[in-house]
Design a protein around this motif. Structure first.
Motif, PDB file in Angstrom:
ATOM      1  N   ALA A  33      -7.341  -0.849  67.128  1.00 19.74           N
ATOM      2  CA  ALA A  33      -7.544   0.593  67.248  1.00 19.74           C
ATOM      3  C   ALA A  33      -6.478   1.233  68.130  1.00 19.74           C
ATOM      4  O   ALA A  33      -5.991   2.333  67.838  1.00 19.74           O
ATOM      5  CB  ALA A  33      -8.934   0.866  67.816  1.00 19.74           C
ATOM      6  N   ALA A  34      -6.097   0.544  69.217  1.00 19.87           N
ATOM      7  CA  ALA A  34      -5.075   1.082  70.113  1.00 19.87           C
ATOM      8  C   ALA A  34      -3.749   1.285  69.384  1.00 19.87           C
ATOM      9  O   ALA A  34      -3.052   2.282  69.588  1.00 19.87           O
ATOM     10  CB  ALA A  34      -4.893   0.151  71.305  1.00 19.87           C
ATOM     11  N   CYS A  35      -3.396   0.335  68.531  1.00 17.22           N
ATOM     12  CA  CYS A  35      -2.145   0.453  67.763  1.00 17.22           C
ATOM     13  C   CYS A  35      -2.216   1.609  66.769  1.00 17.22           C
ATOM     14  O   CYS A  35      -1.324   2.457  66.701  1.00 17.22           O
ATOM     15  CB  CYS A  35      -1.860  -0.846  67.020  1.00 17.22           C
ATOM     16  N   PHE A  36      -3.292   1.655  65.997  1.00 17.81           N
ATOM     17  CA  PHE A  36      -3.388   2.654  64.933  1.00 17.81           C
ATOM     18  C   PHE A  36      -3.656   4.051  65.472  1.00 17.81           C
ATOM     19  O   PHE A  36      -3.449   5.035  64.752  1.00 17.81           O
ATOM     20  CB  PHE A  36      -4.454   2.248  63.921  1.00 17.81           C
ATOM     21  N   SER A  37      -4.119   4.172  66.703  1.00 15.04           N
ATOM     22  CA  SER A  37      -4.331   5.505  67.265  1.00 15.04           C
ATOM     23  C   SER A  37      -3.008   6.247  67.431  1.00 15.04           C
ATOM     24  O   SER A  37      -2.977   7.470  67.507  1.00 15.04           O
ATOM     25  CB  SER A  37      -5.051   5.401  68.613  1.00 15.04           C
ATOM     26  N   GLN A  38      -1.896   5.489  67.491  1.00 14.84           N
ATOM     27  CA  GLN A  38      -0.572   6.096  67.608  1.00 14.84           C
ATOM     28  C   GLN A  38       0.033   6.427  66.236  1.00 14.84           C
ATOM     29  O   GLN A  38       1.014   7.161  66.153  1.00 14.84           O
ATOM     30  CB  GLN A  38       0.372   5.155  68.354  1.00 14.84           C
ATOM     31  N   GLY A  39      -0.531   5.831  65.184  1.00 14.33           N
ATOM     32  CA  GLY A  39       0.075   5.889  63.864  1.00 14.33           C
ATOM     33  C   GLY A  39       0.984   4.694  63.721  1.00 14.33           C
ATOM     34  O   GLY A  39       1.979   4.592  64.447  1.00 14.33           O
ATOM     35  N   ALA A  40       0.666   3.766  62.828  1.00 11.94           N
ATOM     36  CA  ALA A  40       1.407   2.503  62.779  1.00 11.94           C
ATOM     37  C   ALA A  40       1.554   1.995  61.360  1.00 11.94           C
ATOM     38  O   ALA A  40       0.750   2.307  60.468  1.00 11.94           O
ATOM     39  CB  ALA A  40       0.708   1.456  63.642  1.00 11.94           C
ATOM     40  N   HIS A  41       2.614   1.188  61.174  1.00 12.96           N
ATOM     41  CA  HIS A  41       2.809   0.437  59.936  1.00 12.96           C
ATOM     42  C   HIS A  41       1.860  -0.753  59.997  1.00 12.96           C
ATOM     43  O   HIS A  41       1.839  -1.494  60.990  1.00 12.96           O
ATOM     44  CB  HIS A  41       4.259  -0.033  59.835  1.00 12.96           C
ATOM     45  N   ILE A  42       1.057  -0.951  58.963  1.00 10.61           N
ATOM     46  CA  ILE A  42      -0.011  -1.954  59.010  1.00 10.61           C
ATOM     47  C   ILE A  42       0.547  -3.357  59.236  1.00 10.61           C
ATOM     48  O   ILE A  42       0.012  -4.136  60.033  1.00 10.61           O
ATOM     49  CB  ILE A  42      -0.856  -1.900  57.725  1.00 10.61           C
TER      50      ILE A  42
ATOM     51  N   GLN B 250     -14.003   7.561  56.944  1.00  8.59           N
ATOM     52  CA  GLN B 250     -13.232   8.772  57.227  1.00  8.59           C
ATOM     53  C   GLN B 250     -12.915   8.904  58.715  1.00  8.59           C
ATOM     54  O   GLN B 250     -13.009   9.985  59.309  1.00  8.59           O
ATOM     55  CB  GLN B 250     -13.962  10.003  56.697  1.00  8.59           C
ATOM     56  N   LEU B 251     -12.490   7.780  59.308  1.00 11.05           N
ATOM     57  CA  LEU B 251     -12.100   7.741  60.719  1.00 11.05           C
ATOM     58  C   LEU B 251     -10.596   7.901  60.899  1.00 11.05           C
ATOM     59  O   LEU B 251     -10.114   8.012  62.025  1.00 11.05           O
ATOM     60  CB  LEU B 251     -12.546   6.416  61.355  1.00 11.05           C
ATOM     61  N   GLY B 252      -9.853   7.875  59.811  1.00 18.92           N
ATOM     62  CA  GLY B 252      -8.400   7.990  59.890  1.00 18.92           C
ATOM     63  C   GLY B 252      -7.821   8.269  58.521  1.00 18.92           C
ATOM     64  O   GLY B 252      -8.541   8.508  57.555  1.00 18.92           O
ATOM     65  N   ARG B 253      -6.480   8.181  58.429  1.00 23.92           N
ATOM     66  CA  ARG B 253      -5.806   8.558  57.181  1.00 23.92           C
ATOM     67  C   ARG B 253      -4.482   7.816  57.065  1.00 23.92           C
ATOM     68  O   ARG B 253      -3.897   7.402  58.074  1.00 23.92           O
ATOM     69  CB  ARG B 253      -5.541  10.067  57.169  1.00 23.92           C
TER      70      ARG B 253
ATOM     71  N   PHE C 171      -0.885   3.832  58.708  1.00 28.78           N
ATOM     72  CA  PHE C 171      -2.231   4.365  58.945  1.00 28.78           C
ATOM     73  C   PHE C 171      -2.351   4.914  60.353  1.00 28.78           C
ATOM     74  O   PHE C 171      -1.786   4.366  61.303  1.00 28.78           O
ATOM     75  CB  PHE C 171      -3.273   3.259  58.740  1.00 28.78           C
ATOM     76  N   LYS C 172      -3.104   6.013  60.493  1.00 34.41           N
ATOM     77  CA  LYS C 172      -3.382   6.599  61.808  1.00 34.41           C
ATOM     78  C   LYS C 172      -4.884   6.734  62.002  1.00 34.41           C
ATOM     79  O   LYS C 172      -5.582   7.298  61.153  1.00 34.41           O
ATOM     80  CB  LYS C 172      -2.724   7.963  61.971  1.00 34.41           C
ATOM     81  N   LEU C 173      -5.378   6.216  63.113  1.00 34.89           N
ATOM     82  CA  LEU C 173      -6.792   6.305  63.455  1.00 34.89           C
ATOM     83  C   LEU C 173      -7.037   7.597  64.229  1.00 34.89           C
ATOM     84  O   LEU C 173      -6.495   7.787  65.316  1.00 34.89           O
ATOM     85  CB  LEU C 173      -7.204   5.091  64.301  1.00 34.89           C
TER      86      LEU C 173
END
Length: 329
Positions: free
Chosen positions: A255-264, A289-292, A234-236
């Motif tokens: 949020a800091a982790c997922f802003s880079q694109g991360a494995h959950i 709809q804050l990320g994908r 997932f990417k935020l």
């Protein structure tokens, strides 16, 4: 002789609206026509309004100014199709009760002989499939409508009544001040007329839509969230604005982790948080709809399973430290 009825229906989802329109047409005499009008029409013969909005100022004003036959639409499966007082319970398995009511209350008795009356046998036959083909909107469908700018103003409501008015173009929201709002499985939406908008926003406080939705969704335990799996990526894309509470620190880290694109699963392991907290964060972000979800080759955040407290974690702590100083935390 009046052979055209002006009928207004207000406060239903598109699926329910189409179903009830069809059932009305099947209930009326074959040579009687219908004009589907809005609440601004000067002459309305029949008003069908979702019970959640019946006491709205715009509806009450219309009823006080016009002598209108009306029914309050109440969703209650066990009474489906019946009319009790001024309440019509839907969905309608058949139009028997509605047809009788229309002939008593809407069609002038002096003109009945001029019309060709539909047989109830045909009505039953044609109506049966409709109750299967028109399900209510899911939570995700409701939120999809919220984030389509061309929808303009829409109203959010549930089984207990009106919740909020949303301006989809500017992503603002006006909230019912008389309710503590939590979303549940009965959440639905409908379009708002200019009069309803005017009455709702006058002298009312306005909120940022996504900030308000994040707060409400996270405080709604009965709400159906999108399904998320630990094995997904997932990417935020848009950071939520978090409430200043005990969860804020964890939310900032996630949020800091997922802003880079991360494995959950990696985020869950790196931050030592529960599955529920991380999966709920992603589900809320997807719904708003804050990320994908992304492919593996788009993942930029990685951890060394043997050195969780070094490397990426040090970078993460540094990033969070800068963020906290910037926000004055």
């Amino acid at each position: 002789m009046k052979n055209v009825l002006n009928i207004a229906i207000f406060g239903l989802s598109l699926n329910s609206l189409d179903q009830i329109k069809t059932q009305i047409l099947l209930s009326l005499p074959k040579n009687m026509n219908v004009n589907w009008v809005n609440l601004a029409e000067q002459e309305i013969d029949l008003l069908l309004v979702n019970d959640a909005f019946f006491n709205a100022p715009g509806i009450q004003k219309l009823l006080s100014l016009q002598s209108v036959a009306y029914l309050r639409l109440v969703k209650k499966v066990e009474n489906a199709g019946r009319i009790v007082g001024d309440q019509l319970f839907y969905p309608l398995p058949n139009a028997e009760y509605l047809r009788d009511w229309l002939f008593k209350k809407v069609i002038p008795q002096s003109e009945l002989m001029s019309f060709e009356i539909p047989s109830m046998e045909m009505t039953h036959t044609q109506l049966t499939p409709l109750t299967v083909l028109n399900p209510e909107m899911t939570t995700e469908q409701v939120f999809n409508e919220i984030f389509i700018p061309r929808n303009g103003y829409i109203q959010l409501f549930d089984a207990q009544g009106f919740l909020a008015l949303v301006d989809t173009r500017t992503e603002r929201v006006w909230v019912n001040p008389n309710k503590t709002i939590q979303f549940n499985e009965t959440l639905n939406q409908t379009y708002a007329t200019a009069q309803i908008v005017q009455d709702t926003i006058k002298d009312k406080e306005v909120y940022d839509l996504r900030v308000w939705l994040w707060k409400v969704v996270n405080s709604s335990p009965s709400m159906d969230l999108p399904k998320v799996d630990l094995n997904q990526n997932f990417k935020l894309d848009i950071w939520p604005q978090f409430e200043k509470d005990l969860q804020r620190r964890d939310f900032l880290k996630i949020a800091a982790c997922f802003s880079q694109g991360a494995h959950i699963a990696d985020v869950k392991q790196a931050l030592n948080l529960s599955n529920e907290k991380v999966l709920n964060f992603v589900a809320c972000a997807v719904l708003l709809q804050l990320g994908r979800f992304i492919d593996q080759n788009e993942v930029k955040y990685h951890i060394d399973t043997k050195q969780v407290e070094t490397g990426q974690m040090n970078k993460l702590r540094g990033f969070i430290g800068k963020l906290r100083r910037k926000l004055g935390l």
